[in-house]
Design an enzyme around this catalytic site. Structure first.
Site, PDB file in Angstrom:
ATOM      1  N   ASN A 144      42.056 -29.635  22.129  1.00 12.11           N
ATOM      2  CA  ASN A 144      41.973 -30.516  20.917  1.00 12.11           C
ATOM      3  C   ASN A 144      40.880 -30.056  19.855  1.00 12.11           C
ATOM      4  O   ASN A 144      41.051 -30.227  18.669  1.00 12.11           O
ATOM      5  CB  ASN A 144      41.570 -31.860  21.460  1.00 12.11           C
ATOM      6  CG  ASN A 144      40.459 -31.743  22.325  1.00 12.11           C
ATOM      7  OD1 ASN A 144      40.037 -30.926  22.991  1.00 12.11           O
ATOM      8  ND2 ASN A 144      39.705 -32.914  22.380  1.00 12.11           N
ATOM      9  N   GLY A 220      38.377 -30.381  29.296  1.00 14.06           N
ATOM     10  CA  GLY A 220      39.545 -30.845  29.428  1.00 14.06           C
ATOM     11  C   GLY A 220      39.857 -32.169  30.186  1.00 14.06           C
ATOM     12  O   GLY A 220      39.162 -33.177  30.246  1.00 14.06           O
ATOM     13  N   SER A 221      41.001 -32.418  30.848  1.00 19.33           N
ATOM     14  CA  SER A 221      41.165 -33.823  31.454  1.00 19.33           C
ATOM     15  C   SER A 221      40.621 -33.900  32.786  1.00 19.33           C
ATOM     16  O   SER A 221      40.159 -33.085  33.379  1.00 19.33           O
ATOM     17  CB  SER A 221      42.775 -33.766  31.755  1.00 19.33           C
ATOM     18  OG  SER A 221      43.099 -32.975  32.743  1.00 19.33           O
ATOM     19  N   THR A 222      40.138 -35.209  33.096  1.00 22.56           N
ATOM     20  CA  THR A 222      39.411 -35.528  34.209  1.00 22.56           C
ATOM     21  C   THR A 222      40.178 -35.283  35.463  1.00 22.56           C
ATOM     22  O   THR A 222      39.539 -34.684  36.186  1.00 22.56           O
ATOM     23  CB  THR A 222      39.000 -37.066  34.153  1.00 22.56           C
ATOM     24  OG1 THR A 222      38.366 -37.431  33.057  1.00 22.56           O
ATOM     25  CG2 THR A 222      38.429 -37.426  35.438  1.00 22.56           C
ATOM     26  N   GLY A 225      39.800 -31.325  35.887  1.00 18.92           N
ATOM     27  CA  GLY A 225      38.498 -31.057  36.138  1.00 18.92           C
ATOM     28  C   GLY A 225      38.089 -31.511  37.453  1.00 18.92           C
ATOM     29  O   GLY A 225      37.332 -30.779  38.080  1.00 18.92           O
ATOM     30  N   GLU A 242      33.272 -31.147  31.136  1.00 14.90           N
ATOM     31  CA  GLU A 242      33.408 -32.215  29.825  1.00 14.90           C
ATOM     32  C   GLU A 242      34.852 -32.513  29.766  1.00 14.90           C
ATOM     33  O   GLU A 242      35.764 -32.043  29.689  1.00 14.90           O
ATOM     34  CB  GLU A 242      32.947 -31.526  28.436  1.00 14.90           C
ATOM     35  CG  GLU A 242      31.466 -30.749  28.466  1.00 14.90           C
ATOM     36  CD  GLU A 242      30.734 -31.724  28.399  1.00 14.90           C
ATOM     37  OE1 GLU A 242      30.709 -33.071  28.171  1.00 14.90           O
ATOM     38  OE2 GLU A 242      29.388 -31.394  28.051  1.00 14.90           O
ATOM     39  N   CYS A 276      37.806 -36.353  22.752  1.00 17.55           N
ATOM     40  CA  CYS A 276      37.077 -37.086  23.883  1.00 17.55           C
ATOM     41  C   CYS A 276      36.215 -38.251  23.464  1.00 17.55           C
ATOM     42  O   CYS A 276      36.007 -39.054  24.215  1.00 17.55           O
ATOM     43  CB  CYS A 276      36.548 -35.959  24.728  1.00 17.55           C
ATOM     44  SG  CYS A 276      35.454 -35.119  23.620  1.00 17.55           S
ATOM     45  N   GLU A 445      26.170 -30.092  27.468  1.00 19.13           N
ATOM     46  CA  GLU A 445      26.072 -28.886  26.671  1.00 19.13           C
ATOM     47  C   GLU A 445      25.201 -29.202  25.488  1.00 19.13           C
ATOM     48  O   GLU A 445      24.698 -30.196  25.139  1.00 19.13           O
ATOM     49  CB  GLU A 445      27.830 -28.591  25.995  1.00 19.13           C
ATOM     50  CG  GLU A 445      28.514 -28.454  27.649  1.00 19.13           C
ATOM     51  CD  GLU A 445      30.161 -28.084  27.054  1.00 19.13           C
ATOM     52  OE1 GLU A 445      30.852 -28.675  26.645  1.00 19.13           O
ATOM     53  OE2 GLU A 445      30.246 -26.618  27.302  1.00 19.13           O
TER      54      GLU A 445
HETATM   55  P1  NAD Z   1      44.123 -30.187  30.440  1.00 16.43           P
HETATM   56  O1  NAD Z   1      42.873 -30.528  31.507  1.00 16.43           O
HETATM   57  O2  NAD Z   1      45.285 -30.118  30.740  1.00 16.43           O
HETATM   58  O3  NAD Z   1      43.503 -28.632  30.067  1.00 16.43           O
HETATM   59  C1  NAD Z   1      42.499 -28.064  29.633  1.00 16.43           C
HETATM   60  C2  NAD Z   1      42.314 -26.473  30.049  1.00 16.43           C
HETATM   61  O4  NAD Z   1      42.492 -26.330  31.613  1.00 16.43           O
HETATM   62  C3  NAD Z   1      43.679 -25.852  29.539  1.00 16.43           C
HETATM   63  O5  NAD Z   1      43.033 -24.656  28.944  1.00 16.43           O
HETATM   64  C4  NAD Z   1      44.423 -25.482  30.687  1.00 16.43           C
HETATM   65  O6  NAD Z   1      45.100 -24.453  30.387  1.00 16.43           O
HETATM   66  C5  NAD Z   1      43.260 -25.331  31.610  1.00 16.43           C
HETATM   67  N1  NAD Z   1      44.032 -25.656  33.067  1.00 16.43           N
HETATM   68  C6  NAD Z   1      44.961 -26.482  33.321  1.00 16.43           C
HETATM   69  N2  NAD Z   1      45.278 -26.589  34.881  1.00 16.43           N
HETATM   70  C7  NAD Z   1      44.343 -25.725  35.361  1.00 16.43           C
HETATM   71  C8  NAD Z   1      44.076 -25.313  36.567  1.00 16.43           C
HETATM   72  N3  NAD Z   1      44.475 -25.685  37.720  1.00 16.43           N
HETATM   73  N4  NAD Z   1      42.990 -24.408  36.814  1.00 16.43           N
HETATM   74  C9  NAD Z   1      42.259 -23.899  35.575  1.00 16.43           C
HETATM   75  N5  NAD Z   1      42.603 -24.401  34.658  1.00 16.43           N
HETATM   76  C10 NAD Z   1      43.458 -25.035  34.353  1.00 16.43           C
HETATM   77  O7  NAD Z   1      43.139 -30.948  29.046  1.00 16.43           O
HETATM   78  P2  NAD Z   1      43.950 -30.914  27.673  1.00 16.43           P
HETATM   79  O8  NAD Z   1      45.320 -31.658  27.727  1.00 16.43           O
HETATM   80  O9  NAD Z   1      44.125 -29.511  27.297  1.00 16.43           O
HETATM   81  O10 NAD Z   1      42.861 -31.736  26.702  1.00 16.43           O
HETATM   82  C11 NAD Z   1      42.833 -32.856  26.647  1.00 16.43           C
HETATM   83  C12 NAD Z   1      41.676 -33.571  27.597  1.00 16.43           C
HETATM   84  O11 NAD Z   1      40.362 -32.968  27.348  1.00 16.43           O
HETATM   85  C13 NAD Z   1      41.372 -35.017  27.195  1.00 16.43           C
HETATM   86  O12 NAD Z   1      41.491 -35.548  28.555  1.00 16.43           O
HETATM   87  C14 NAD Z   1      40.223 -34.874  26.660  1.00 16.43           C
HETATM   88  O13 NAD Z   1      39.383 -36.136  26.774  1.00 16.43           O
HETATM   89  C15 NAD Z   1      39.297 -33.837  27.405  1.00 16.43           C
HETATM   90  N6  NAD Z   1      38.127 -33.354  26.309  1.00 16.43           N
HETATM   91  C16 NAD Z   1      37.005 -33.629  26.736  1.00 16.43           C
HETATM   92  C17 NAD Z   1      36.083 -33.138  25.954  1.00 16.43           C
HETATM   93  C18 NAD Z   1      34.716 -33.542  26.442  1.00 16.43           C
HETATM   94  O14 NAD Z   1      33.754 -32.775  25.883  1.00 16.43           O
HETATM   95  N7  NAD Z   1      34.179 -34.224  27.269  1.00 16.43           N
HETATM   96  C19 NAD Z   1      36.115 -32.549  24.913  1.00 16.43           C
HETATM   97  C20 NAD Z   1      37.472 -32.129  24.351  1.00 16.43           C
HETATM   98  C21 NAD Z   1      38.611 -32.579  25.347  1.00 16.43           C
END
Ligand code: NAD
Length: 466
Positions: A144, A220-222, A225, A242, A276, A445
């Site tokens: 995003n 990324g996603s909860t 994470g 995050e 997010c 961060e």
């Molecule tokens: P995602 O969790 O699907 O992917 C995030 C990253 O993790 C990608 O690079 C992905 O390739 C990698 N990934 C996926 N599976 C993995 C694994 N098993 N091991 C290691 N890495 C892996 O998230 P997304 O769909 O790319 O992003 C959207 C999410 O990110 C939303 O939930 C959003 O709220 C969150 N987000 C949070 C913040 C914050 O600062 N809190 C900022 C931006 C986005």
């Protein structure tokens, strides 16, 4: 690498990822996808480069980071245009994002010469602390905000003397790859910042599993994470998370209703809601609920959803067809208060949409939609507003609109979120801490303290007694 008999039957990794322009649906680039061997090679190079990077004179490390910032600045228009093509961000937003990478690098370029420890009074000698770099840091980035989120990880990590391997999201690798090239152009030695595009389950997972990677900085996603945190536990690997959000925008009856209503769309529809920090739950005091909706509707209709390359664009498309289908799934069957406009035809467009929640149990009220959809619910009094705002597993950001200073402070202290704004929707400044409470994250961060998340404190006692 030595080959063996079992290799022929091992599942093959995709060797290329197609990168699609979300505004047109057309392929704009093909990017090599790293497999386990390429990932290990990048980590090994980063591990070899780290002692030399940490051993540079602090002023030299600072100078290289400033040069990197200057390269980003000189190429900011190119980076912004690349982000428009890869992510569909409006050009104005994309320029801000490239500028944010420059600013974060400049901010942390001040750190190598200021990363001081302490001298602690003890008997019989001198006691001092050092902030030692961790080693190799793995930065994992979502789709995003590909540029800023990469910078928030690599800038403080590098400033503190770590080397970095960075995995961009599969959908949005282009600006990260370019930033890696600019780092080299600025004179950062080989292996100090390596961008490793590829699947999360391969490259990202290898960052988690590889013992030379000493910290994961994940956004990324909860759901992912949580898996990363569990994976890191095995090696007691440091982790910053995050994650998702479902932030509240709380509007009290005494607020400047006009400003609250006219700014509410940008607080949730910015980046097409794929943010997010999106204030995707609007809580309005019951006595002004209808008036607020009447003011909100024209503001929603006025949002310019158009070709993100146009200077006038305020909102672009969603990142993918899959994301558009996901978002649409939340709207089906819900009560729609009003919608804005979006282009027809190719690309992954979705019009800004305002939903009325029946109760806080509604799915669209509870789950992170990550699209241009906002839900509105009335509340009765201050206590009710706080209870509803906190009735979520998330705790990332939020806004409070009131003219009562005491109430602004009370509610700010009571809402469980890491980043709040009063009579404004600001969330992110590179000089202030950013991060989530509850299931929105772990650690912070940006700001003055982020550096410490990329170091371990070492205590040294030097005896002075003969
Ligand atoms: P995602 O969790 O699907 O992917 C995030 C990253 O993790 C990608 O690079 C992905 O390739 C990698 N990934 C996926 N599976 C993995 C694994 N098993 N091991 C290691 N890495 C892996 O998230 P997304 O769909 O790319 O992003 C959207 C999410 O990110 C939303 O939930 C959003 O709220 C969150 N987000 C949070 C913040 C914050 O600062 N809190 C900022 C931006 C986005």
């Amino acid at each position: 690498m030595a080959s063996n008999g079992s290799e022929a039957s091992a599942p093959r990794q995709p060797t290329e990822t197609e990168v699609v322009n979300p505004a047109t649906g057309l392929v704009v680039a093909r990017v090599p996808a790293a497999g386990p061997a390429e990932t290990d090679a990048a980590i090994d190079r980063a591990a070899r480069a780290q002692p030399g990077w940490a051993g540079l004179a602090p002023a030299d490390r600072a100078r290289l980071l400033r040069r990197f910032a200057a390269e980003v600045d000189a190429h900011s228009e190119e980076l912004a245009e690349l982000e428009v093509r890869n992510s569909g961000h409006p050009i104005g937003n994309a320029r801000w994002e490239a500028g944010n990478v420059r600013d974060v690098l400049d901010y942390y370029a001040g750190a190598p010469e200021r990363l001081t420890g302490r001298q602690i009074p003890v008997a019989g000698g001198l006691d001092v602390t050092f902030h030692e770099p961790l080693g190799v840091v793995g930065v994992i980035v979502p789709w995003n905000f590909p540029m800023p989120i990469a910078g928030w990880g690599f800038a403080p990590a590098l400033a503190a003397g770590n080397t970095v391997v960075l995995k961009p999201a599969e959908l949005t690798p282009l600006t990260a790859i370019r930033l890696g090239e600019l780092a080299r152009q600025a004179g950062l030695p080989d292996g100090v910042l390596t961008v490793v595009p590829g699947p999360g389950a391969v490259v990202g997972q290898r960052f988690v599993d590889h013992p030379a990677v000493r910290k994961i900085c994940f956004t990324g996603s909860t759901e992912v994470g949580k898996r990363i945190m569990a994976g890191c536990a095995d090696q007691v690997k440091r982790v910053t998370l995050e994650l998702g959000g479902k932030s509240a925008n709380i509007v009290f009856a005494d607020a400047d209703l006009e400003r609250a209503a006219t700014t509410a769309p940008s607080a949730v529809f910015d980046n097409a809601g794929q943010d997010c920090c999106a204030r995707s739950r609007i809580l309005v005091e019951r006595s002004v609920h209808d008036r607020f909706l009447a003011l909100l509707e024209p503001a929603v209709r006025a949002v310019r959803v158009e070709d993100p390359a146009l200077e006038s664009a305020e909102m672009g498309p969603l990142i993918s067809a899959g994301q558009r289908d996901r978002v649409a799934g939340y709207v089906t069957g819900a009560e729609v208060a009003c919608t804005g406009r979006a282009p027809e035809g190719p690309g992954f467009w979705y019009a800004p949409t305002v939903l009325l929640a029946d109760s806080p149990a509604d799915r669209h009220w509870r789950e992170e939609i990550f699209g241009p959809v906002v839900s509105v619910l009335p509340f009765d009094d201050e206590a009710d507003a706080i209870r509803l705002a906190n009735d979520t597993a998330y705790g990332l950001s939020g806004s409070i609109w009131t003219r009562d200073v005491g109430r602004a402070i009370r509610v700010s202290r009571a809402v469980e979120a890491g980043n709040l704004s009063v009579n404004s929707h600001s969330s992110v400044r590179y000089s202030t801490p950013f991060g989530g409470m509850k299931q929105s994250g772990l650690g912070r961060e940006l700001g003055p303290d982020a550096l410490h998340a990329f170091t371990d404190v070492k205590n040294v006692f030097i005896a002075t007694d003969g």
